[in-house]
Design an enzyme around this catalytic site. Structure first.
Site, PDB file in Angstrom:
ATOM      1  N   GLY A  37       0.773  -1.150   0.024  1.00  0.00           N
ATOM      2  CA  GLY A  37      -0.071  -0.223   0.148  1.00  0.00           C
ATOM      3  C   GLY A  37       0.801   1.286   0.059  1.00  0.00           C
ATOM      4  N   HIS A  38       2.229   1.036   0.230  1.00  0.00           N
ATOM      5  CA  HIS A  38       2.955   2.320   0.556  1.00  0.00           C
ATOM      6  C   HIS A  38       4.307   2.078  -0.193  1.00  0.00           C
ATOM      7  CE1 HIS A  38       5.300   5.548   2.525  1.00  0.00           C
ATOM      8  NE2 HIS A  38       4.179   6.084   2.909  1.00  0.00           N
ATOM      9  N   PHE A  39       4.173   2.176  -1.792  1.00  0.00           N
ATOM     10  CA  PHE A  39       3.201   2.391  -2.636  1.00  0.00           C
ATOM     11  C   PHE A  39       3.099   1.586  -3.816  1.00  0.00           C
ATOM     12  CE2 PHE A  39       3.871   6.580  -0.758  1.00  0.00           C
ATOM     13  CZ  PHE A  39       2.889   7.147  -0.272  1.00  0.00           C
ATOM     14  N   LEU A  44       8.358   2.454  -0.794  1.00  0.00           N
ATOM     15  CA  LEU A  44       9.186   3.047   0.249  1.00  0.00           C
ATOM     16  C   LEU A  44       8.804   2.983   1.726  1.00  0.00           C
ATOM     17  CD1 LEU A  44       9.155   7.079  -0.157  1.00  0.00           C
ATOM     18  CD2 LEU A  44       7.401   5.415  -0.850  1.00  0.00           C
TER      19      LEU A  44
END
Lengths: 156, 95
Positions: A37-39, A44
């Site tokens: 989800g990040h990203f 990162l």
């Protein structure tokens, strides 16, 4: 480093209790659900996890300074700067020092470098509480052993 | 030379963004000025640095919790300043 379990520190490289400094290492995993989800397409390390990493490095330092008699709990992030991104597979070197040791609280300054380049820094405040129960103390002892914390050297 | 109270009031005003003219020697840091325990750590840090002492916050808190002291004894500013002066004097005597 296991992000999902908040195991942010892999290894204590150098702990100088008298000088109140510590150096630790943490290898960012190449894969984690966090990065899904990040990203997507650009994974990162979340800035908040960089702060948590600096807090844990500071925490191990304070455990050493306090001879494992108090548990440092993060109370305030006075300043935090993310100066560059940290990516999956990066080896982070974290340095922390005690800026002030008060009565029941302490303040630290911490930095994260990757390949020698500064990626983040922070000024943190901790309250120093008695271990609330035997379970927590036992857990912290296991964590300390996992990262190579020199328990013998700081025994009261 | 500014008094201990002047220095402490300035620290509180700057640390907690409280108007300086509302801070008096009879102000209770918690009850009158609304300073919480986390903000008080910043004040303690600034006092420790400025006066070269270590405010014994844990001991004071324990005494209040045990009913052996009141918060007024430590957190009304004129009393806090008297404690600071005692700590500074004790430090000077032991140096």
């Amino acid at each position: 480093m296991q992000l999902e379990y908040f195991h942010m520190i892999d290894r204590i490289v150098d702990l100088k209790v008298d000088e109140k400094t510590i150096v630790v290492e943490a290898l960012v995993p190449k894969e984690s659900t966090v990065f899904e989800g990040h990203f997507p397409g650009y994974p990162l390390m979340p800035g908040v996890l960089l702060i948590e990493s600096m807090a844990q490095a500071s925490g191990f330092l304070l455990l050493g300074v306090l001879k494992f008699e108090r548990m440092p709990i993060l109370a305030a992030v006075k300043e935090a700067k993310v100066r560059g991104s940290v990516f999956p597979g990066d080896l982070m070197t974290l340095e922390a020092s005690v800026a002030h040791e008060g009565s029941g609280y302490a303040m630290t300054e911490a930095k994260i470098r990757v390949g020698g380049k500064l990626r983040a820094n922070s000024a943190l405040t901790f309250t120093l509480i008695p271990f609330p129960n035997a379970d927590m103390r036992g857990y912290m002892t296991k964590v300390a052993e996992r990262v190579g914390f020199p328990l013998q050297a700081v025994s009261p | 030379m500014s008094t201990t109270f002047d220095q402490v009031a300035t620290i509180i005003a700057e640390t907690c963004d409280i108007p300086r003219d509302t801070i008096t020697p009879d102000s209770h840091a918690i009850d009158d000025l609304g300073i919480d325990s986390l903000d008080f750590l910043d004040i303690a840090f600034a006092i420790d640095k400025q006066f070269g002492i270590k405010l014994p916050l844990e001991k004071w808190t324990q005494e209040v919790n045990d009913g052996k002291a009141t918060t007024e004894q430590y957190f009304v500013l004129k009393n806090l300043c008297a404690r600071i002066d005692e700590l500074v004097a004790a430090k000077g005597a032991s140096a």
